[in-house]
Design an enzyme around this catalytic site. Structure first.
Site, mmCIF file in Angstrom:
data_model
loop_
_atom_site.group_PDB
_atom_site.id
_atom_site.type_symbol
_atom_site.label_atom_id
_atom_site.label_comp_id
_atom_site.label_asym_id
_atom_site.label_seq_id
_atom_site.Cartn_x
_atom_site.Cartn_y
_atom_site.Cartn_z
ATOM 1 N N CYS A 1 0.826 -4.785 -5.138
ATOM 2 C CA CYS A 1 1.967 -4.365 -5.088
ATOM 3 C C CYS A 1 2.267 -2.888 -5.205
ATOM 4 O O CYS A 1 2.524 -2.345 -5.035
ATOM 5 C CB CYS A 1 3.247 -5.135 -6.238
ATOM 6 S SG CYS A 1 2.929 -6.642 -5.396
ATOM 7 N N HIS A 2 0.989 -2.487 -6.332
ATOM 8 C CA HIS A 2 1.090 -1.094 -6.124
ATOM 9 C C HIS A 2 1.236 -0.222 -5.196
ATOM 10 O O HIS A 2 1.315 0.745 -4.954
ATOM 11 C CB HIS A 2 0.097 -0.523 -7.400
ATOM 12 C CG HIS A 2 -0.736 0.244 -7.558
ATOM 13 N ND1 HIS A 2 -1.527 1.414 -6.227
ATOM 14 C CD2 HIS A 2 -0.529 1.726 -8.161
ATOM 15 C CE1 HIS A 2 -1.342 2.514 -7.293
ATOM 16 N NE2 HIS A 2 -0.963 2.996 -8.548
#
Length: 207
Positions: A101-102
């Site tokens: 997600c980062h």
């Protein structure tokens, strides 16, 4: 042969006929109430089945994008319909503070200027709260890209677009592109552990 206990009970019941009638009335009311509760339970059961069915139906391309209003990481309101006339990317991610997600959100930030040249605005969406998104964005150095909080009602926008994972409590990893007239023109769900290719979005928008 007479059994004293039974004789006593029957005699007592005869003397207290009013109480017996009351008891019978109470039993009838309980039966009726049970029937009503079963009907209510059936109704809510069917409602739950319908709701579960609805939330797994993904929105199709060509459909009008459901409008929504969410807060970004700065607490500012974002309303989808306000961006009519621009292309919009809704980049759904499962959870903040996780590696894939980062990288997904960072890829939006790194291509912010490229999206702008294409008359496109990209939003990151997840079920995390706005304060969590703010701390997370700061930790990643995200300044331009707005991370929207689909926190409450929990995952409501993800449900609207059919990308909410009810058993997990978060959204799919998905990208949806909405055109200038607010129609869905592209959508793709990725494996949770797979980083979406941001160039795929750029190439689609360019052509």
């Amino acid at each position: 042969m007479t059994f004293p206990k039974f004789s006593y009970s029957i005699t007592r019941l005869e003397r207290e006929g009013g109480k017996v009638q009351c008891l019978i009335t109470g039993i009838i009311q309980l039966i009726r109430l049970s029937s009503e509760l079963l009907t209510v339970s059936y109704f809510f059961g069917m409602l739950a089945i319908t709701y579960s069915f609805w939330e797994v139906i993904m929105i199709s391309t060509g459909s009008i994008a459901p409008d929504f209003t969410l807060k970004d990481q700065h607490g500012k309101t974002v309303k989808l319909s306000k961006f009519k006339g621009k292309k919009v990317i809704l980049s759904f991610r499962p959870l903040a503070w996780t590696p894939v997600c980062h990288d997904q959100m960072l890829s939006l930030e790194e291509n912010f200027d490229n999206f702008e040249k294409l008359n496109t605005v990209a939003f990151g969406l997840g079920v995390d709260s706005a304060p969590s998104n703010k701390a997370w964005a700061d930790s990643m150095g995200i300044i331009k890209t707005r991370l929207l909080s689909d926190f409450w009602p929990h995952g409501e926008v993800a449900r609207m677009y059919g990308v909410f994972r009810a058993t997990d409590g978060f959204s799919e990893r998905a990208n949806i592109i909405i055109d200038e007239s607010q129609k869905v023109v592209f959508m793709k769900v990725y494996p949770v552990n797979q980083l979406p290719d941001v160039l795929e979005l750029i190439h689609f928008i360019e052509h």
